[in-house]
Design an enzyme around this catalytic site. Structure first.
Site, PDB file in Angstrom:
ATOM      1  N   ASP A  34      38.937  34.764  41.387  1.00 26.22           N
ATOM      2  CA  ASP A  34      39.922  35.755  40.936  1.00 26.22           C
ATOM      3  C   ASP A  34      41.217  35.079  40.497  1.00 26.22           C
ATOM      4  O   ASP A  34      42.308  35.439  40.955  1.00 26.22           O
ATOM      5  CB  ASP A  34      40.200  36.767  42.045  1.00 26.22           C
ATOM      6  CG  ASP A  34      38.936  37.365  42.621  1.00 26.22           C
ATOM      7  OD1 ASP A  34      37.976  37.549  41.858  1.00 26.22           O
ATOM      8  OD2 ASP A  34      38.903  37.651  43.834  1.00 26.22           O
ATOM      9  N   GLU A 193      37.195  46.708  37.122  1.00 23.68           N
ATOM     10  CA  GLU A 193      38.176  46.219  38.102  1.00 23.68           C
ATOM     11  C   GLU A 193      38.988  45.097  37.480  1.00 23.68           C
ATOM     12  O   GLU A 193      38.872  44.808  36.286  1.00 23.68           O
ATOM     13  CB  GLU A 193      37.454  45.738  39.369  1.00 23.68           C
ATOM     14  CG  GLU A 193      36.422  44.670  39.110  1.00 23.68           C
ATOM     15  CD  GLU A 193      35.524  44.384  40.320  1.00 23.68           C
ATOM     16  OE1 GLU A 193      35.625  45.117  41.318  1.00 23.68           O
ATOM     17  OE2 GLU A 193      34.728  43.432  40.237  1.00 23.68           O
TER      18      GLU A 193
END
Length: 510
Positions: A34, A193
């Protein structure tokens, strides 16, 4: 004083560095997923998810996007809501810089409502105590600004507000200035997301990860003339994916864009390096890769082979002199509660810490390579030392060296799911002689990514307890969002550790 640089003689060969494509070699290896990036002048800063490991939010620095150095961690144990289960804790941060301040916003899954924010004027720290943006319920928050102030965009966890949501926030206080609103449901793939909102020229771009963080992972994008939308999807989403391909890096997605000082653009994104037979197995978690970005017809285009990465050697020797390297983290009690550097600056004392039900409180570092060896030199064992490879609490292997009458005893234990088994015969060690515990990744004997060998060395003699199929310590078997770590713990009492050595071994990346 002038510095004189002496050139090598003309007949000496010049060794050119071996280069790898950044499409195949991570720029930050080991489970650093991420990725989020920002730039200040010629300096780039990167931050990652840390899940249950603390201190959390590893912060990295680079001047060229290719070579990265960890300069700290932005969250300490006191910042968290509580102990987290495997793959719990800190999810998907965003780092941004504005008006002399670095901001990181992230999600602490254990905390429930809202997002977590920290700030600093120096990315090396100290970072502020965290505060919460309450009412923005979900994960993967992003920060952006327009003339009216700060905008937080996130993946909504509110069943009344599906998809990607957005809200204006008074950032210094975390107070919501309006009710959150839905802005884009995504391009139609599963699990939209990881939103990031950017302004380029007169357009606002909203980039997402979709398809789930496994083999279907992809990057999608939309744009609008206004930060709150309405957003027009790219006509050919997803704009980046390796799904259904034979590329050696899979699961790519969760990207963040950055403009370079010369006006060109780049992207960091996560990917995995699976190995073995189908379904293929990745063991080091989701790592950070780098791509170039071109703009065509007002849309970003990923150029995977734009950057080259020097063939890395991530080996290190740790003698535990203060200050301790930021590579060392823990899934339980703080590192400082377990490890005390010795007064002479070489080695440390490791002490058992009670943490309730947590099985593997330990001092660990991320495994960063496909083949490697981890050696720990022990001294003065007054209790029970454990040197371990961990994927999570239910998937780990450990060499235990315990004080006993007549000298220390060494044994090997493996835990897979609910089963724990001693492997091989326990061995007596000579009292007073230094002991080295070895855990290493070697070529597989089955269809897995590797085999794991665990052993002990004393007086030049090595005894191996077991050779274990590496598939047992893979995400495809265990699930979750992290990767392998190696380290040590005191299971009872204490022991001294003089050094820890991690040796990386190269294999073909393709």
């Amino acid at each position: 004083m002038a510095t004189i640089t002496q050139s090598p003689p003309a007949d000496d060969p010049i060794v050119e560095p071996v280069l790898e494509s950044a499409a195949r070699e991570p720029v930050v290896a080991g489970f650093h997923p991420d990725p989020s990036i920002c730039r200040v002048g010629d300096d780039y800063y990167l931050v990652h998810s840390s899940f249950e490991y603390q201190p959390g939010l590893p912060v990295w620095h680079s001047t060229d996007l290719v070579g990265w150095t960890q300069i700290g961690n932005a969250l300490d144990h006191a910042a968290l809501a509580g102990a987290s289960n495997a793959s719990g804790g800190i999810y998907a941060p965003t780092i941004r810089h504005r008006d002399g301040t670095f901001w990181i916003i992230t999600t602490d899954i254990a905390a429930g409502d809202g997002q977590l924010v920290v700030s600093a004027t120096d990315p090396r720290g100290p970072w502020s105590a965290p505060w919460r943006v309450e009412g923005a319920i979900g994960i993967d928050p992003d920060l952006a600004w327009d003339e009216e102030g700060c905008i937080v965009t996130y993946c909504s966890g509110d069943p009344e507000l599906r998809g990607i949501a957005q809200v204006r926030v008074d950032l210094p206080s975390g107070r919501l200035l309006e009710r959150p609103r839905a802005v884009w449901p995504g391009a139609g793939l599963a699990f939209p997301e990881a939103p990031h909102l950017y302004r380029r020229g007169s357009w606002w771009y909203l980039m997402l990860a979709e398809g789930g963080t496994e083999r279907g992972h992809a990057v999608t994008i939309a744009r609008s003339r206004h930060p709150e939308g309405p957003f027009e999807a790219h006509p050919h989403n997803p704009v980046f994916s390796h799904r259904s391909s034979t590329h050696p890096v899979q699961n790519v997605g969760h990207a963040d864009l950055i403009e370079r000082p010369d006006g060109s653009w780049a992207a960091v994104y996560l990917g995995v390096r699976p190995r073995g037979t189908t379904p293929m197995f990745h063991v080091n978690g989701r790592e950070t890769f780098l791509a170039g970005i071109d703009w065509e017809d007002g849309w970003p285009v990923f150029v995977e082979d734009r950057f080259s990465v020097p063939a890395p050697d991530r080996s290190f020797v740790e003698i535990f002199a203060a200050p301790l390297s930021p590579r060392w983290v823990s899934p339980g009690a703080p590192v400082s509660a377990q490890l005390t550097p010795l007064a002479d600056g070489r080695g440390a004392r490791v002490t058992a810490v009670q943490t309730g039900s947590r099985a593997t409180t330990a001092v660990v570092t991320r495994v960063t390579d496909l083949r490697w060896r981890f050696d720990v030199d022990l001294d003065r064992i007054d209790g029970s030392a454990g040197i371990l490879l961990r994927l999570d609490d239910a998937h780990l292997a450990e060499v235990r060296v315990e004080a006993a009458a007549g000298g220390p005893m060494a044994s090997c234990t493996v835990r897979i799911g609910p089963l724990e088994q001693r492997l091989g015969d326990a061995v007596h060690l000579s009292d007073g002689d230094a002991v080295t515990v070895v855990i290493e990744s070697v070529d597989p004997t089955t269809g897995g990514p590797d085999d794991i060998v665990l052993g002990v060395i004393q007086s030049g003699r090595r005894h191996d307890f077991a050779r274990i199929d590496g598939r047992y310590f893979s995400t495809e078997v265990a699930g979750g969002f992290t990767g392998r770590v190696v380290g040590f713990r005191s299971r009872a009492g204490s022991f001294s550790i003089t050094s820890a050595t991690y040796t990386a071994h190269r294999i073909e990346s393709g």
